[in-house]
Write a protein that holds these residues in place. Sequence first.
Motif, short mmCIF file in Angstrom:
data_model
loop_
_atom_site.label_atom_id
_atom_site.label_comp_id
_atom_site.label_asym_id
_atom_site.label_seq_id
_atom_site.Cartn_x
_atom_site.Cartn_y
_atom_site.Cartn_z
N GLU A 186 0.82 -1.21 0.00
CA GLU A 186 0.00 0.00 0.00
C GLU A 186 0.86 1.26 0.00
O GLU A 186 0.46 2.29 -0.55
CB GLU A 186 -0.95 -0.01 1.21
N THR A 187 2.04 1.19 0.60
CA THR A 187 2.96 2.33 0.56
C THR A 187 3.40 2.60 -0.87
O THR A 187 3.47 3.75 -1.31
CB THR A 187 4.18 2.07 1.46
N CYS A 220 3.96 -2.32 -7.14
CA CYS A 220 2.63 -2.73 -6.68
C CYS A 220 1.76 -3.01 -7.89
O CYS A 220 1.62 -2.17 -8.79
CB CYS A 220 2.02 -1.61 -5.84
N ARG A 273 1.72 1.75 -3.53
CA ARG A 273 0.54 2.19 -4.27
C ARG A 273 0.27 3.68 -4.02
O ARG A 273 0.06 4.46 -4.96
CB ARG A 273 -0.67 1.36 -3.87
N LYS A 274 0.26 4.09 -2.76
CA LYS A 274 -0.08 5.47 -2.40
C LYS A 274 1.00 6.46 -2.86
O LYS A 274 0.69 7.58 -3.27
CB LYS A 274 -0.27 5.59 -0.89
N SER A 275 2.25 6.06 -2.80
CA SER A 275 3.34 6.97 -3.16
C SER A 275 3.56 7.06 -4.65
O SER A 275 4.13 8.04 -5.14
CB SER A 275 4.63 6.52 -2.48
#
Length: 316
Positions: free
Chosen positions: A128-129, A154, A131-133
């Motif tokens: 998720e890190t 990701c 994906r979000k970044s």
Amino acid sequence: MARALWKGAISFGLVHIPVELHTAVRPDELNLTMLDRRDFSPVGYRRYNKRTGEEVTWDDIVKGYEYEEDSYVVLTDEDLRQANVAATQTIDILSFAAAEEIPLTYYEQAYYLSPTRGGARVYALLRETLRKSGKVGVATVVIRTRQHLCALICLDDAIVLNTLRYPAEILDTDDLDLPSTRTGELKPKELSMALELVEGMAEPWRPQQYHDSYRDDLMALIEKKVKAGKTHAITKPSRETREPGASNVVDLVELLQRSLRGHDGGGKQDKGKQETSHVRRSGSTSRTSQHSKSDSGARKSPAKRATSSTSGARRA
């Protein structure tokens, strides 16, 4: 469950994520057997001792590094591991970078990473890190006897490890005769029409609609030779040679204009497809013609048989 190619951990700062490495791609190639043209029997390979000429079984084979002529240091799997235990068991993230900063020529081989016992929560955190970044993790990993540079990406619910080529492996383009990148050498009208045509042909990425139509054609040829009883017929090279089509700017501009006109009015979509097919045929293979070939009933059956036989062989 798929067998893991490698087991270790992702080193993410002070965090370790226990993971397994799995194959992510499977080349869909037609396996051809080498035959002796004198009696069409399969040709085999022998592992033999070059000094005595005697055949060697797998149990008697070890690996070695030639440090002097005809002198070797024997290296076992344990030697390869002990050379650097941490490097052989860890995917060490060195930095994070924007995916678009890594040129496509660097990407080499894709693998799936899956968490092992106790690693699911931290695996999800890293995924998720990423994906979000919008970043990819640039890391190193030792697979077999080589340290690879790699990118952790990701993809849906998975983290993909894609090995990267080192800069020294990428050849430069200095020796290639490439046209200049100065846009002043292109006519604005040509570029404008080409961009407009690209926009008209743009569509969502649907990889399921593409497949190897050449394989279908080759299987149809194989089936034809089998039905005709010509399984051992050796086809001689044709005297006819086809030269690559020369670039014709005048014709290309005319085709672009016709294609763009096809996008106007009530029949915008259908006419556009018809005209763009002319443009594609003027170059290399047409995607439209590939689709029409793949839809023919005569070519479906051999392709299906080839796919099923190939998958069956792999399962075995």
